[in-house]
Design a protein around this motif. Sequence first.
Motif, PDB file in Angstrom:
ATOM      1  N   GLY A  41     -91.940  26.453  41.166  1.00  0.00           N
ATOM      2  CA  GLY A  41     -92.499  25.247  41.412  1.00  0.00           C
ATOM      3  C   GLY A  41     -91.828  24.022  40.735  1.00  0.00           C
ATOM      4  N   GLY A  42     -92.522  22.999  41.168  1.00  0.00           N
ATOM      5  CA  GLY A  42     -92.089  21.753  40.855  1.00  0.00           C
ATOM      6  C   GLY A  42     -92.960  20.729  40.994  1.00  0.00           C
ATOM      7  N   ILE A  43     -92.727  19.234  41.006  1.00  0.00           N
ATOM      8  CA  ILE A  43     -93.715  18.447  41.296  1.00  0.00           C
ATOM      9  C   ILE A  43     -93.301  17.179  42.440  1.00  0.00           C
ATOM     10  N   PHE A  44     -94.031  16.554  42.888  1.00  0.00           N
ATOM     11  CA  PHE A  44     -93.962  15.600  43.827  1.00  0.00           C
ATOM     12  C   PHE A  44     -94.005  14.088  43.449  1.00  0.00           C
ATOM     13  N   TYR A  45     -93.407  13.348  43.848  1.00  0.00           N
ATOM     14  CA  TYR A  45     -93.266  11.857  43.560  1.00  0.00           C
ATOM     15  C   TYR A  45     -93.199  11.198  44.602  1.00  0.00           C
ATOM     16  N   ILE A  60     -89.032  15.928  45.555  1.00  0.00           N
ATOM     17  CA  ILE A  60     -89.502  16.887  44.547  1.00  0.00           C
ATOM     18  C   ILE A  60     -88.751  16.582  43.400  1.00  0.00           C
ATOM     19  N   ILE A  61     -89.254  16.982  42.120  1.00  0.00           N
ATOM     20  CA  ILE A  61     -88.563  17.331  40.908  1.00  0.00           C
ATOM     21  C   ILE A  61     -88.596  18.660  40.552  1.00  0.00           C
ATOM     22  N   VAL A  62     -87.579  19.330  40.372  1.00  0.00           N
ATOM     23  CA  VAL A  62     -87.532  20.729  39.603  1.00  0.00           C
ATOM     24  C   VAL A  62     -86.940  20.675  38.486  1.00  0.00           C
ATOM     25  N   SER A  63     -87.028  21.578  37.463  1.00  0.00           N
ATOM     26  CA  SER A  63     -86.138  21.877  36.342  1.00  0.00           C
ATOM     27  C   SER A  63     -85.634  23.079  35.914  1.00  0.00           C
ATOM     28  N   LYS A  64     -84.509  23.146  35.318  1.00  0.00           N
ATOM     29  CA  LYS A  64     -84.109  24.393  34.852  1.00  0.00           C
ATOM     30  C   LYS A  64     -84.520  24.996  33.826  1.00  0.00           C
ATOM     31  N   TRP A  65     -85.687  24.235  33.103  1.00  0.00           N
ATOM     32  CA  TRP A  65     -86.389  25.001  31.984  1.00  0.00           C
ATOM     33  C   TRP A  65     -87.663  25.165  32.412  1.00  0.00           C
ATOM     34  N   PHE A  66     -87.834  26.795  32.579  1.00  0.00           N
ATOM     35  CA  PHE A  66     -89.168  27.175  32.930  1.00  0.00           C
ATOM     36  C   PHE A  66     -89.315  28.740  32.526  1.00  0.00           C
ATOM     37  N   ILE A  76     -91.627  23.256  31.732  1.00  0.00           N
ATOM     38  CA  ILE A  76     -91.738  22.535  30.468  1.00  0.00           C
ATOM     39  C   ILE A  76     -91.864  21.143  30.729  1.00  0.00           C
ATOM     40  N   ALA A  77     -92.872  20.254  30.314  1.00  0.00           N
ATOM     41  CA  ALA A  77     -93.163  19.016  30.791  1.00  0.00           C
ATOM     42  C   ALA A  77     -92.439  17.890  30.539  1.00  0.00           C
ATOM     43  N   TRP A  78     -91.710  18.125  29.235  1.00  0.00           N
ATOM     44  CA  TRP A  78     -90.948  16.958  28.859  1.00  0.00           C
ATOM     45  C   TRP A  78     -89.965  16.158  29.871  1.00  0.00           C
ATOM     46  N   TYR A  79     -89.169  17.216  30.490  1.00  0.00           N
ATOM     47  CA  TYR A  79     -88.039  16.824  31.523  1.00  0.00           C
ATOM     48  C   TYR A  79     -88.868  16.058  32.605  1.00  0.00           C
ATOM     49  N   PHE A  80     -89.987  16.744  33.336  1.00  0.00           N
ATOM     50  CA  PHE A  80     -90.474  16.015  34.478  1.00  0.00           C
ATOM     51  C   PHE A  80     -90.917  14.507  33.836  1.00  0.00           C
TER      52      PHE A  80
END
Length: 163
Positions: A41-45, A60-66, A76-80
């Motif tokens: 998953g990820g988030i929308f902006y 979307i934003i996705v992160s490699k830390w999960f 993991i919240a900090w990256y987002f």
Amino acid sequence: MNSPMTYRKYETTDGLRIQLSEEVFKKIQEHCVRHYPKEFGGIFYGSINSNTDTAMVEDIIVSKWFVNTTVLFRRIAWYFNWRLKQIHRRSNGQLYYIGEWHTHPNAAPFPSTTDLKAMCRIANNPNIRIKTPILLIIGYDGRQINECFYIYLNQNLTSYARL
Ligand SMILES: [Zn+2]
């Protein structure tokens, strides 16, 4: 890329709308397939057009830390938070966090009680300006994608239908 964008549109029975480009939806599908049978998953902006009650998804934003399993996805919240700050600044405040998306491998795109609780926490987070975040759940069984959007409103998740 100057090709005209085509959009997917969704609406609740109360006339709340979501708009996102096919391009962004395709990215989500690719993540879904790549991580199957684990959740991802990820988030929308984007922005909210209050005249038309439309949540306009920019990307979307996705992160490699999960952390993920077949029934769980934790980001993991900090990256987002860092990326959102950057996007907010660079767009002069025009673009901001509007919601969440995640997959349900081998399951229907219906929110779990964990999903409802998570959206409630987000809506009540003083650091998040949007009080009615959207949620996209993607059901995927290895062959077919089945998506459903929701909005957190009045302590509940209300679904959208695709137009
Ligand atoms: Zn879920």
